[in-house]
Design a protein around this motif. Structure first.
Motif, PDB file in Angstrom:
ATOM      1  N   UNK A 116       1.087  -1.237   0.121  1.00 54.96           N
ATOM      2  CA  UNK A 116      -0.079   0.007   0.577  1.00 54.96           C
ATOM      3  C   UNK A 116       0.875   1.132   0.107  1.00 54.96           C
ATOM      4  N   UNK A 117       0.415   2.619   0.016  1.00 58.26           N
ATOM      5  CA  UNK A 117       0.807   3.818  -0.046  1.00 58.26           C
ATOM      6  C   UNK A 117       0.997   3.996   1.439  1.00 58.26           C
ATOM      7  N   UNK A 118       1.424   4.789   2.062  1.00 60.37           N
ATOM      8  CA  UNK A 118       1.080   5.322   3.111  1.00 60.37           C
ATOM      9  C   UNK A 118      -0.008   5.821   4.033  1.00 60.37           C
ATOM     10  N   UNK A 119      -0.552   6.248   2.624  1.00 57.65           N
ATOM     11  CA  UNK A 119      -2.110   7.272   2.427  1.00 57.65           C
ATOM     12  C   UNK A 119      -2.803   6.172   2.082  1.00 57.65           C
ATOM     13  N   UNK A 120      -3.124   5.296   1.399  1.00 55.27           N
ATOM     14  CA  UNK A 120      -3.762   4.456   1.131  1.00 55.27           C
ATOM     15  C   UNK A 120      -5.164   4.347   2.471  1.00 55.27           C
ATOM     16  N   UNK A 121      -6.494   4.157   1.918  1.00 54.29           N
ATOM     17  CA  UNK A 121      -7.605   3.386   2.461  1.00 54.29           C
ATOM     18  C   UNK A 121      -7.804   2.476   2.567  1.00 54.29           C
ATOM     19  N   UNK A 122      -8.055   1.764   3.520  1.00 55.52           N
ATOM     20  CA  UNK A 122      -7.795   0.238   3.559  1.00 55.52           C
ATOM     21  C   UNK A 122      -8.670  -0.474   4.792  1.00 55.52           C
ATOM     22  N   UNK A 123      -9.344  -1.658   4.375  1.00 60.65           N
ATOM     23  CA  UNK A 123     -10.349  -2.131   5.381  1.00 60.65           C
ATOM     24  C   UNK A 123     -11.455  -1.532   5.113  1.00 60.65           C
ATOM     25  N   UNK A 124     -12.985  -1.463   6.308  1.00 60.53           N
ATOM     26  CA  UNK A 124     -14.089  -1.003   5.879  1.00 60.53           C
ATOM     27  C   UNK A 124     -14.406  -2.884   5.785  1.00 60.53           C
ATOM     28  N   UNK A 125     -14.555  -3.479   6.335  1.00 55.48           N
ATOM     29  CA  UNK A 125     -14.197  -5.128   6.882  1.00 55.48           C
ATOM     30  C   UNK A 125     -16.104  -5.095   7.100  1.00 55.48           C
ATOM     31  N   UNK A 126     -17.098  -4.475   6.227  1.00 54.89           N
ATOM     32  CA  UNK A 126     -18.466  -4.873   6.741  1.00 54.89           C
ATOM     33  C   UNK A 126     -19.283  -5.183   5.605  1.00 54.89           C
ATOM     34  N   UNK A 127     -20.784  -4.894   6.330  1.00 52.50           N
ATOM     35  CA  UNK A 127     -21.822  -4.987   5.135  1.00 52.50           C
ATOM     36  C   UNK A 127     -22.680  -4.109   5.026  1.00 52.50           C
ATOM     37  N   UNK A 128     -23.815  -3.749   4.249  1.00 51.82           N
ATOM     38  CA  UNK A 128     -24.190  -1.459   4.312  1.00 51.82           C
ATOM     39  C   UNK A 128     -25.335  -2.322   3.047  1.00 51.82           C
ATOM     40  N   UNK A 129     -26.327  -1.807   3.337  1.00 54.38           N
ATOM     41  CA  UNK A 129     -27.397  -1.390   2.701  1.00 54.38           C
ATOM     42  C   UNK A 129     -28.683  -0.201   2.891  1.00 54.38           C
ATOM     43  N   UNK A 130     -28.529   0.162   2.344  1.00 54.80           N
ATOM     44  CA  UNK A 130     -28.804   1.822   2.185  1.00 54.80           C
ATOM     45  C   UNK A 130     -29.861   2.364   1.491  1.00 54.80           C
ATOM     46  N   UNK A 131     -30.739   2.581   2.457  1.00 52.91           N
ATOM     47  CA  UNK A 131     -32.036   3.571   0.604  1.00 52.91           C
ATOM     48  C   UNK A 131     -32.582   4.495   1.368  1.00 52.91           C
ATOM     49  N   UNK A 132     -34.061   4.972   0.625  1.00 51.49           N
ATOM     50  CA  UNK A 132     -34.798   6.371   1.600  1.00 51.49           C
ATOM     51  C   UNK A 132     -36.551   5.646   1.006  1.00 51.49           C
ATOM     52  N   UNK A 133     -36.668   6.216   1.953  1.00 51.80           N
ATOM     53  CA  UNK A 133     -38.016   6.332   2.692  1.00 51.80           C
ATOM     54  C   UNK A 133     -39.262   7.240   1.829  1.00 51.80           C
ATOM     55  N   UNK A 134     -39.724   6.763   1.311  1.00 54.67           N
ATOM     56  CA  UNK A 134     -40.987   7.618   1.021  1.00 54.67           C
ATOM     57  C   UNK A 134     -42.049   8.017   1.207  1.00 54.67           C
ATOM     58  N   UNK A 135     -42.611   6.997   2.198  1.00 49.10           N
ATOM     59  CA  UNK A 135     -44.331   7.296   2.590  1.00 49.10           C
ATOM     60  C   UNK A 135     -44.153   8.923   2.615  1.00 49.10           C
ATOM     61  N   UNK A 136     -43.881   9.324   3.111  1.00 45.46           N
ATOM     62  CA  UNK A 136     -44.410  11.055   4.036  1.00 45.46           C
ATOM     63  C   UNK A 136     -44.326  11.758   2.215  1.00 45.46           C
ATOM     64  N   UNK A 137     -43.594  11.318   1.517  1.00 44.94           N
ATOM     65  CA  UNK A 137     -43.557  11.975   0.208  1.00 44.94           C
ATOM     66  C   UNK A 137     -45.200  11.875  -0.613  1.00 44.94           C
ATOM     67  N   UNK A 138     -45.090  10.250  -0.215  1.00 48.03           N
ATOM     68  CA  UNK A 138     -46.433  10.778  -1.464  1.00 48.03           C
ATOM     69  C   UNK A 138     -47.761  10.751  -0.611  1.00 48.03           C
ATOM     70  N   UNK A 139     -47.369  10.594   0.198  1.00 47.74           N
ATOM     71  CA  UNK A 139     -49.252  11.322   1.311  1.00 47.74           C
ATOM     72  C   UNK A 139     -49.344  13.009   0.867  1.00 47.74           C
ATOM     73  N   UNK A 140     -48.179  13.463   0.564  1.00 52.83           N
ATOM     74  CA  UNK A 140     -47.830  15.084   0.691  1.00 52.83           C
ATOM     75  C   UNK A 140     -48.225  14.696  -1.190  1.00 52.83           C
ATOM     76  N   UNK A 141     -47.700  14.732  -1.775  1.00 52.19           N
ATOM     77  CA  UNK A 141     -47.990  14.511  -3.247  1.00 52.19           C
ATOM     78  C   UNK A 141     -49.416  14.324  -3.719  1.00 52.19           C
ATOM     79  N   UNK A 142     -49.717  13.513  -2.811  1.00 53.10           N
ATOM     80  CA  UNK A 142     -51.606  12.673  -3.045  1.00 53.10           C
ATOM     81  C   UNK A 142     -51.264  11.652  -3.478  1.00 53.10           C
ATOM     82  N   UNK A 143     -50.203  10.451  -3.624  1.00 54.71           N
ATOM     83  CA  UNK A 143     -50.303   9.758  -4.568  1.00 54.71           C
ATOM     84  C   UNK A 143     -50.669   8.278  -3.762  1.00 54.71           C
TER      85      UNK A 143
END
Length: 285
Positions: A116-143
């Motif tokens: 590696x280079x001294x400034x390389x970024x290494x690791x992050x041994x994990x799992x992630x899932x991400x997203x958005x919730x649109x329940x309030x948005x569709x209420x406001x839009x009237x969908x």
């Protein structure tokens, strides 16, 4: 004229350079769109097979520069490298550039040694899932959203419906299984030199210099310098890339525009670019 005759001379008079093939694995993993190709087994297979087929090469060097992505594609690439190394009896040297995090680090584990280079970024041994919730948005839009399914769990974690605690718990169970697979790979490849730092498998990431202390990588070094130190001044790294196809795209990548409009392709390409950028930004890049 002299160069064309050199191959007919006895080996001791040829002064040939020792070639070490180099494969660059760069980008977010598995994030393909109709007009944009990410890193996957399909994109990596051809250059890897070509590199490992060079019989006189004492090793294959792999440059990794990836913030992660698909755990499946990461493991498939890792496994293909190890299979090719075993079949061709080649040493594998991995060189990390800006980042080898999450799936990028999983791929790096295919190396017999990781630099590696001294400034390389290494690791992050994990799992992630991400997203958005649109329940309030569709209420406001009237969908008024209408969904019809056969199978009560077909809309699990639907972003347009309120979260269900048991669905979240199920997702976390899946994530833990994937995380355990990742940890097993790390321990099988690095277990003899890993430290007992409690943060190793929490998803935390470090600089290259700290990663050496933790046993995640082997040392500080650049590709050309390590190859010359290891194999002598006549050793020369040579980049191996996939052949170019139509419109300059790399061949054998499984990317096509058939069945999709240009507008649809551009839209999906934009979404993939945003997701890709978000991954890199997580590591300050």
């Amino acid at each position: 004229m002299l160069s064309s005759l050199r191959r007919y001379l006895p080996k001791r008079f040829r002064n040939e350079k020792l070639v070490v093939p180099v494969v660059r694995l760069q980008g977010a993993i598995g994030m393909n769109s109709p007009m944009r190709t990410g890193l996957s087994l399909a994109t990596a297979a051809l250059p890897l097979e070509k590199a490992f087929s060079i019989k006189k090469a004492p090793a294959v060097a792999i440059i990794v520069n990836s913030p992660g992505g698909s755990p499946v594609q990461s493991r498939l690439i890792f496994k293909r490298i190890r299979d090719l190394a075993k079949e061709n009896e080649k040493e594998v040297l991995v060189f990390v550039e800006d980042v080898a995090a999450s799936g990028g680090y999983m791929i790096s584990l295919a190396g017999d040694e990781i630099f590696v280079d001294p400034s390389s970024i290494v690791g992050s041994i994990g799992v992630v899932a991400a997203g958005f919730g649109f329940t309030e948005l569709i209420k406001k839009v009237g969908v008024d959203r209408r969904v019809y399914t056969a199978g009560e769990k077909k809309v699990t974690l639907d972003p347009f419906q309120p979260e269900v605690p048991e669905d979240i718990e199920y997702l976390k169970t899946l994530q833990q299984e994937i995380h355990d697979t990742f940890i097993d790979i790390v321990k099988s490849r690095r277990g003899d030199i890993l430290t007992d730092d409690p943060d190793l498998f929490t998803g935390k990431f470090w600089t290259g210099r700290k990663a050496v202390e933790l046993g995640l990588v082997d040392g500080i070094g650049d590709l050309r310098g390590v190859i010359r130190d290891r194999y002598g001044d006549k050793a020369e790294p040579k980049l191996v890339a996939a052949p170019r196809g139509l419109f300059g795209r790399k061949a054998g990548l499984g990317v096509a525009l058939s069945g999709k409009s240009l507008t649809e392709g551009l839209g999906q390409d934009l979404i993939a670019a945003v997701e890709d950028r978000a991954l890199w930004m997580r590591y300050g890049l």
